[in-house]
Write a protein that holds these residues in place. Structure first.
Motif, PDB file in Angstrom:
ATOM      1  N   LEU A 162       0.817  -1.218   0.000  1.00 15.47           N
ATOM      2  CA  LEU A 162       0.000   0.000   0.000  1.00 15.47           C
ATOM      3  C   LEU A 162       0.848   1.265   0.000  1.00 15.47           C
ATOM      4  N   GLN A 204       1.999   1.816  -3.493  1.00 17.13           N
ATOM      5  CA  GLN A 204       0.884   2.285  -4.305  1.00 17.13           C
ATOM      6  C   GLN A 204       0.606   3.762  -4.050  1.00 17.13           C
ATOM      7  N   GLU A 205       0.624   4.164  -2.791  1.00 20.90           N
ATOM      8  CA  GLU A 205       0.339   5.559  -2.451  1.00 20.90           C
ATOM      9  C   GLU A 205       1.451   6.480  -2.947  1.00 20.90           C
ATOM     10  N   ARG A 244      -4.824   5.147  -6.148  1.00 25.02           N
ATOM     11  CA  ARG A 244      -3.716   4.191  -6.049  1.00 25.02           C
ATOM     12  C   ARG A 244      -3.826   3.153  -7.161  1.00 25.02           C
TER      13      ARG A 244
END
Length: 209
Positions: free
Chosen positions: A156, A159-160, A171
């Motif tokens: 995550l 992705q961010e 994202r």
């Protein structure tokens, strides 16, 4: 073929410079982050067991459990294989993680052979063990084996960081992110380091320990 192995800070710098020539936005990110961490870790049973213990708990809780495991001499493969559920529960493991720890010990993975195995084979071998998903296997290949061209598109924080750096509306989903990262070969592990470092700069907190 296992490709390039990252052993030193110079290797990481070489990869970051190469990524800057591939992608102007990664070059700009590197200018903001400065020197990227090497993040090399040991390989073997203990490293994977520690990763399992760290899942879905805080860093402090994971450290406390691991300290108890060490004190109780429950970090090596034979010790874990011989340990009862009560032993592992006393160290702080949940019922699910007790099952995962026993499964890892029972898998009898040849960790020395993994050092010379293709990355795809490493991922398949590790994810066959209950409790080890793609992210854990990719991180192991990246940091414990030093593979230069591994990515973790399900992460995550990565992705961010990509959403912000590339000005995306949301994202990137895992499949699309994996395809996006193909442009960063053969330095995808360095691209991951760069995006984690960029996440730290942008969010003022670490994306990975």
């Amino acid at each position: 073929m296992i490709g390039r192995i990252i052993e030193t800070d110079a290797d990481v710098h070489e990869g970051a410079e190469a990524l800057g020539r591939i992608c102007p936005r990664l070059k700009a990110a590197y200018a903001q982050t400065g020197t990227l961490p090497l993040r090399r870790k040991p390989d073997g049973f203990e490293e994977l067991l520690s990763a399992i213990i760290s899942q879905q708990v805080s860093t402090a809780s994971a450290a406390a459990i691991w300290a108890r495991m060490r004190d109780m001499r429950l970090t090596a493969e034979p010790e874990v294989a011989a340990a009862s559920e009560d032993d592992l529960r006393a160290a702080g493991l949940s019922r699910q993680k007790i099952r995962y720890a026993h499964a890892l010990a029972a898998a009898r993975i040849d960790f020395e052979a993994l050092r010379d195995a293709p990355t795809d084979e490493v991922i398949v071998t590790l994810t066959a063990v209950p409790g080890i998903g793609p992210w854990t296997a990719e991180i192991y290949a990246m940091f414990s084996l030093g593979r230069a061209d591994v990515f973790a598109p399900g992460d995550l924080a990565l992705q961010e960081a990509a959403r912000v750096l590339f000005d995306l509306p949301e994202r990137p989903r895992e499949r699309a992110f994996r395809q996006m990262a193909e442009a960063w070969a053969p330095w995808r592990s360095v691209a991951a380091r760069l995006l984690w470092a960029y996440y730290r700069v942008d969010k003022k907190r670490e994306g990975i320990r």
